[in-house]
Design a protein around this motif. Structure first.
Motif, PDB file in Angstrom:
ATOM      1  N   LEU A 194     -29.873   8.917  20.475  1.00 31.96           N
ATOM      2  CA  LEU A 194     -29.924  10.149  19.677  1.00 31.96           C
ATOM      3  C   LEU A 194     -31.351  10.439  19.190  1.00 31.96           C
ATOM      4  O   LEU A 194     -31.809  11.583  19.230  1.00 31.96           O
ATOM      5  CB  LEU A 194     -28.947  10.040  18.491  1.00 31.96           C
ATOM      6  N   ASP A 195     -32.055   9.369  18.787  1.00 32.74           N
ATOM      7  CA  ASP A 195     -33.435   9.549  18.288  1.00 32.74           C
ATOM      8  C   ASP A 195     -34.341  10.183  19.349  1.00 32.74           C
ATOM      9  O   ASP A 195     -35.167  11.043  19.053  1.00 32.74           O
ATOM     10  CB  ASP A 195     -34.046   8.190  17.920  1.00 32.74           C
ATOM     11  N   GLU A 196     -34.149   9.691  20.578  1.00 34.27           N
ATOM     12  CA  GLU A 196     -34.948  10.183  21.705  1.00 34.27           C
ATOM     13  C   GLU A 196     -34.636  11.669  21.941  1.00 34.27           C
ATOM     14  O   GLU A 196     -35.543  12.486  22.147  1.00 34.27           O
ATOM     15  CB  GLU A 196     -34.515   9.372  22.933  1.00 34.27           C
ATOM     16  N   THR A 197     -33.346  12.013  21.878  1.00 30.27           N
ATOM     17  CA  THR A 197     -32.938  13.408  22.073  1.00 30.27           C
ATOM     18  C   THR A 197     -33.563  14.290  20.996  1.00 30.27           C
ATOM     19  O   THR A 197     -34.041  15.385  21.268  1.00 30.27           O
ATOM     20  CB  THR A 197     -31.394  13.535  22.041  1.00 30.27           C
ATOM     21  N   LYS A 198     -33.564  13.763  19.756  1.00 30.61           N
ATOM     22  CA  LYS A 198     -34.148  14.536  18.637  1.00 30.61           C
ATOM     23  C   LYS A 198     -35.622  14.788  18.882  1.00 30.61           C
ATOM     24  O   LYS A 198     -36.118  15.896  18.684  1.00 30.61           O
ATOM     25  CB  LYS A 198     -34.008  13.738  17.328  1.00 30.61           C
ATOM     26  N   ARG A 199     -36.322  13.745  19.311  1.00 32.84           N
ATOM     27  CA  ARG A 199     -37.769  13.884  19.568  1.00 32.84           C
ATOM     28  C   ARG A 199     -38.031  14.907  20.671  1.00 32.84           C
ATOM     29  O   ARG A 199     -38.883  15.779  20.546  1.00 32.84           O
ATOM     30  CB  ARG A 199     -38.367  12.531  19.981  1.00 32.84           C
ATOM     31  N   ASP A 200     -37.249  14.810  21.751  1.00 31.26           N
ATOM     32  CA  ASP A 200     -37.428  15.741  22.881  1.00 31.26           C
ATOM     33  C   ASP A 200     -37.194  17.177  22.437  1.00 31.26           C
ATOM     34  O   ASP A 200     -37.934  18.090  22.787  1.00 31.26           O
ATOM     35  CB  ASP A 200     -36.436  15.431  24.012  1.00 31.26           C
ATOM     36  N   LEU A 201     -36.143  17.350  21.659  1.00 37.95           N
ATOM     37  CA  LEU A 201     -35.771  18.694  21.215  1.00 37.95           C
ATOM     38  C   LEU A 201     -36.849  19.291  20.313  1.00 37.95           C
ATOM     39  O   LEU A 201     -37.230  20.456  20.454  1.00 37.95           O
ATOM     40  CB  LEU A 201     -34.439  18.609  20.468  1.00 37.95           C
ATOM     41  N   THR A 202     -37.373  18.456  19.409  1.00 34.58           N
ATOM     42  CA  THR A 202     -38.427  18.924  18.509  1.00 34.58           C
ATOM     43  C   THR A 202     -39.667  19.317  19.302  1.00 34.58           C
ATOM     44  O   THR A 202     -40.290  20.352  19.049  1.00 34.58           O
ATOM     45  CB  THR A 202     -38.797  17.814  17.490  1.00 34.58           C
ATOM     46  N   GLY A 203     -40.006  18.492  20.298  1.00 41.19           N
ATOM     47  CA  GLY A 203     -41.177  18.774  21.136  1.00 41.19           C
ATOM     48  C   GLY A 203     -41.002  20.072  21.905  1.00 41.19           C
ATOM     49  O   GLY A 203     -41.918  20.893  21.993  1.00 41.19           O
ATOM     50  N   ARG A 204     -39.803  20.260  22.468  1.00 48.86           N
ATOM     51  CA  ARG A 204     -39.535  21.479  23.242  1.00 48.86           C
ATOM     52  C   ARG A 204     -39.573  22.705  22.345  1.00 48.86           C
ATOM     53  O   ARG A 204     -40.123  23.736  22.702  1.00 48.86           O
ATOM     54  CB  ARG A 204     -38.150  21.378  23.903  1.00 48.86           C
ATOM     55  N   ASP A 205     -38.958  22.587  21.172  1.00 47.27           N
ATOM     56  CA  ASP A 205     -38.960  23.695  20.198  1.00 47.27           C
ATOM     57  C   ASP A 205     -40.376  24.133  19.906  1.00 47.27           C
ATOM     58  O   ASP A 205     -40.707  25.310  19.936  1.00 47.27           O
ATOM     59  CB  ASP A 205     -38.382  23.220  18.854  1.00 47.27           C
ATOM     60  N   GLU A 206     -41.208  23.126  19.632  1.00 50.17           N
ATOM     61  CA  GLU A 206     -42.589  23.375  19.257  1.00 50.17           C
ATOM     62  C   GLU A 206     -43.319  24.108  20.391  1.00 50.17           C
ATOM     63  O   GLU A 206     -44.006  25.104  20.173  1.00 50.17           O
ATOM     64  CB  GLU A 206     -43.244  22.009  18.946  1.00 50.17           C
ATOM     65  N   ARG A 207     -43.137  23.600  21.625  1.00 50.86           N
ATOM     66  CA  ARG A 207     -43.802  24.230  22.782  1.00 50.86           C
ATOM     67  C   ARG A 207     -43.281  25.641  23.015  1.00 50.86           C
ATOM     68  O   ARG A 207     -44.036  26.566  23.252  1.00 50.86           O
ATOM     69  CB  ARG A 207     -43.567  23.394  24.044  1.00 50.86           C
TER      70      ARG A 207
END
Ligand code: DC
Length: 232
Positions: free
Chosen positions: A179-192
């Motif tokens: 879940l942590d990894e998914t959260k990080r990916d999602l935050t990164g994608r949102d930002e981009r």
């Protein structure tokens, strides 16, 4: 309601735009709404994913913008759309089943920030939606692809809830991710997606904003149907 063939005959049908960040429930809602209306479901993210797939297949770095741009003129991308599933045909090959891996997801986010890619995909998307009777889902549908859409929705939800939803989908699809990894990916994608210079993720000024944090997809669709009916 009418089936799509019937809807697409005669008078131009509606274009319904649904935008929002990852994990907000756009795909589920757009698919359900298209089914209800007998409309075409256009998943524009799948087109960006297809280009990412090709970039990966060609062994290119997402930073090598010139080589990525050079791939585009020799690319054919077609979507066999239906109300439930769209098949993506890249250079004649059906790659639908290979588009939702974490690697393609991450790459799609990077590739979608390249102006040449966005420009190349613009007529591809517009051509699919040209006849109307379409529910198109993405990040810039209401602002850029179909700014003249008859109805625009922008979905939002709490980032924790979005990450949990996305994680559940990935696990259900057989991906062993934390879940942590998914959260990080999602935050990164949102930002981009929000900070890119060309067509960043943002609500169109005339979009109806819906917070889906505590709304099941069916409820969101009911709400959209009410908005659409009221506006017709
Ligand atoms: O909706 P999705 O997760 O399948 O989209 C994959 C990527 O494509 C996402 O990181 C943002 C990008 N995208 C975009 O920039 N514009 C769109 N209209 C649709 C998707």
């Amino acid at each position: 309601m009418r089936d799509r063939a019937e809807s697409r005959q005669g008078k131009q049908g509606l274009i319904i735009a649904i935008d929002g960040p990852a994990g907000v429930g756009k795909s589920t809602v757009a698919r359900l709404l298209a089914l209800r209306l007998g409309y075409l479901y256009l998943d524009t993210g799948a087109l960006y994913r297809a280009i990412a797939w090709k970039v990966r297949d060609a062994g290119l770095s997402p930073d090598d913008r010139a080589s990525i741009a050079a791939l585009l003129p020799e690319t054919t991308l077609r979507m066999a759309c239906g109300p439930e599933q769209a098949h993506v045909l890249l250079d004649g090959r059906d790659i639908t089943g290979e588009l939702r891996t974490p690697a393609v997801t991450a790459l799609a986010s990077m590739v979608s920030a390249i102006p040449a890619v966005r420009e190349w995909l613009l007529p591809v998307q517009r051509q699919i939606g040209a006849e109307g009777c379409v529910v198109a889902e993405g990040r810039d549908i209401g602002t850029k692809v179909f700014p003249e859409a008859d109805m625009k929705f922008f979905l939002e939800a709490d980032p924790e809830i979005r990450a949990t939803r996305r994680h559940r989908e990935l696990v259900a699809a057989g991906h062993a991710v934390q879940l942590d990894e998914t959260k990080r990916d999602l935050t990164g994608r949102d930002e981009r997606d929000r900070s890119r210079t060309v067509a960043p993720l943002m609500p169109a000024p005339d979009a109806e904003r819906i917070d889906t944090s505590s709304m099941p997809a069916e409820m969101v669709v009911e709400h959209m149907m009410a908005v659409i009916t009221a506006k017709l």
